[in-house]
Design an enzyme around this catalytic site. Structure first.
Site, short mmCIF file in Angstrom:
data_model
loop_
_atom_site.label_atom_id
_atom_site.label_comp_id
_atom_site.label_asym_id
_atom_site.label_seq_id
_atom_site.Cartn_x
_atom_site.Cartn_y
_atom_site.Cartn_z
N LEU A 88 5.80 50.26 -102.06
CA LEU A 88 6.37 49.62 -103.51
C LEU A 88 6.37 48.39 -103.51
CD1 LEU A 88 7.34 51.04 -106.27
CD2 LEU A 88 9.41 51.06 -105.08
N THR A 106 4.32 44.58 -104.60
CA THR A 106 3.57 43.90 -105.97
C THR A 106 2.81 45.28 -106.56
OG1 THR A 106 3.93 41.73 -105.14
CG2 THR A 106 2.32 42.17 -106.98
N LYS A 166 10.21 50.37 -97.54
CA LYS A 166 10.79 50.07 -96.08
C LYS A 166 12.29 50.13 -95.99
CE LYS A 166 7.21 46.77 -94.76
NZ LYS A 166 6.82 45.26 -94.62
N GLU A 201 -11.56 51.70 -105.43
CA GLU A 201 -12.00 50.62 -106.34
C GLU A 201 -11.08 49.51 -106.18
OE1 GLU A 201 -14.31 48.55 -108.19
OE2 GLU A 201 -14.54 50.56 -109.08
N LYS A 204 -14.40 42.38 -97.62
CA LYS A 204 -14.89 43.01 -98.90
C LYS A 204 -16.61 42.95 -98.88
CE LYS A 204 -10.68 41.07 -100.91
NZ LYS A 204 -10.41 39.61 -101.63
#
Length: 428
Positions: free
Chosen positions: A11, A13, A45, A129, A205
């Site tokens: 949880l 950004t 956390k 994605e 990437k």
């Protein structure tokens, strides 16, 4: 109508963005998939931590296994990061028949084939994605949009931090160290920026993009990576005088059954669309044998752009659930590819040499190029009156990487060449 229940691992950004979109767009999403979507459990956390989004405390857990082993969870959305433990959670989730959506580029670059094979065996979806280029739907495009074409080249700006740094250096004449510090203060760069500035993030990437684009099992070890820490203001200004911009580009090329994949600072002609991609934005250029040239541009990171890609994957998973076709789209590699040798990798090159300013030096340099069978496209020598040394800028015609290495090796032994200051690949 029974809701589809989602377990959210993380949880931060992006995870916050996922919650905002799922809860804020519930009516639109329900109409698309035919049932409500409920984020039923969230890994954090610290359950007591104050947050900038309202979440039911009863849904929070500090134990990932609570979610992975929860029989009521249909889909796991992983935005926690990490590799070793995260891989364990995802494999266990797949073993239990749960579908997975992840934004984890490191995990998919290093273990993607193993995870996708497990997903296929268990009839589950794994969609990722958001692992590359944030809000740009490039992975779905490579899988579906180019399914009938043969991709021969993928070239892109896939790291926003380095693009921000190079943009500021080009547009404002700022020094690398100063812009890096500013990027860290703005949150674009980490306290330890190594992964970004040395090209490692982009290499992961490009591993994913080249594996999908070439339908081949490309590993991270196959990607040659060089970052931007050695790029100087002098390099950028000379590039601009010659009509180029300096960008950190990932470049993947295919010829028959051979491929090359690299990440490196590259001089790109200003007339090429990628040269005008500035700031933290990303762009991916794809060349297919049938379609020709295409380019995809957009936000490469951020809470909502990345979360948008994740929720789009979540919608795709749920639609597959309704149709009963999960696990049939896993893109396992089937092409056997060999890495190109240095003799097979070819491009133009830019060289900046610091040399003695005396008669005959340029002729010696030209002879070295001739001996190595490298043709010169252009030469520029800035005016340096009353000095014993000068700089020479050379752009070659297309030459093999092996031939250029021979040129550089020969220059090292020439007393008239005081320093090889810069060497860059040239594109466009």
């Amino acid at each position: 109508m029974k809701p589809v229940k989602v377990g959210l691992l993380g949880l931060g950004t992006v995870g916050t963005g996922v919650v905002r979109i799922v809860e804020g767009h519930q009516e639109d999403l329900s109409n698309q998939v035919g049932s409500p979507i409920e984020i039923a459990q969230i890994l954090v956390k610290d359950r007591a931590k104050a947050r900038n989004i309202s979440v039911d405390p009863s849904k929070l857990t500090e134990d990932p296994w609570d979610i992975v082993r929860n029989p009521g969870i249909d889909v796991i959305v992983e935005v926690m990061g990490g590799v070793a433990l995260t891989k364990e959670y995802i494999l266990e989730a797949l073993e239990r028949g749960k579908h997975v959506v992840t934004a984890n580029k490191d995990l998919m670059a290093m273990h993607g084939q193993e995870i996708l094979a497990k997903a296929r065996d268990k009839g589950c979806d794994v969609l990722y994605e958001a692992s590359v280029a944030g809000g740009i739907p490039i992975i779905r495009t490579l899988i579906e949009g180019f399914s009938s074409d043969r991709i021969t080249k993928i070239m892109g700006i896939v790291n926003g931090t380095t693009n921000y740094i190079l943009t500021k250096m080009s547009q404002e004449g700022a020094a690398y160290a100063d812009v890096l510090k500013e990027a860290q203060e703005l949150g674009y760069a980490e306290a330890d920026p190594t992964s970004d500035v040395e090209g490692l993030d982009a290499a992961r990437k490009m591993t994913i993009l080249s594996s999908l684009g070439f339908r081949a099992n490309v590993s991270l070890d196959n990607v040659s990576a060089k970052g931007i820490s050695g790029v100087t203001q002098e390099d950028i200004q000379y590039a601009k005088r010659l009509g180029y911009e300096v960008k950190l580009l990932g470049i993947a090329e295919r010829q028959d059954d051979t491929i090359s994949v690299s990440v490196q600072p590259t001089m790109i002609k200003r007339s090429h669309p990628i040269a005008s991609v500035n700031g933290v934005f990303n762009a991916v250029y794809v060349h297919g044998e049938a379609v020709g040239e295409t380019m995809f541009y957009g936000a490469g990171a951020g809470e909502l752009p990345t979360a948008t890609s994740i929720v789009a994957d979540l919608v795709a998973v749920i639609k597959n659930m309704k149709l009963g076709v999960n696990g049939r789209q896993a893109q396992l590699s089937y092409n056997v590819m060999k890495l190109k040798t240095d003799e097979q990798i070819a491009s133009k090159f830019f060289l900046l040499l610091h040399v003695e300013d005396r008669a005959g030096v340029l002729a010696q340099i030209a002879q070295v190029f001739s001996n190595c069978d490298v043709s010169i496209e252009s030469v520029m020598q800035p005016s340096t009156p009353n000095q014993s040394s000068t700089e020479i800028i050379i752009i070659t015609h297309e030459a093999s990487k092996a031939a250029m290495n021979q040129v550089l090796q020969a220059f090292e032994s020439q007393n008239s060449i005081r320093k090889i200051k810069s060497v860059y690949r040239v594109e466009g």
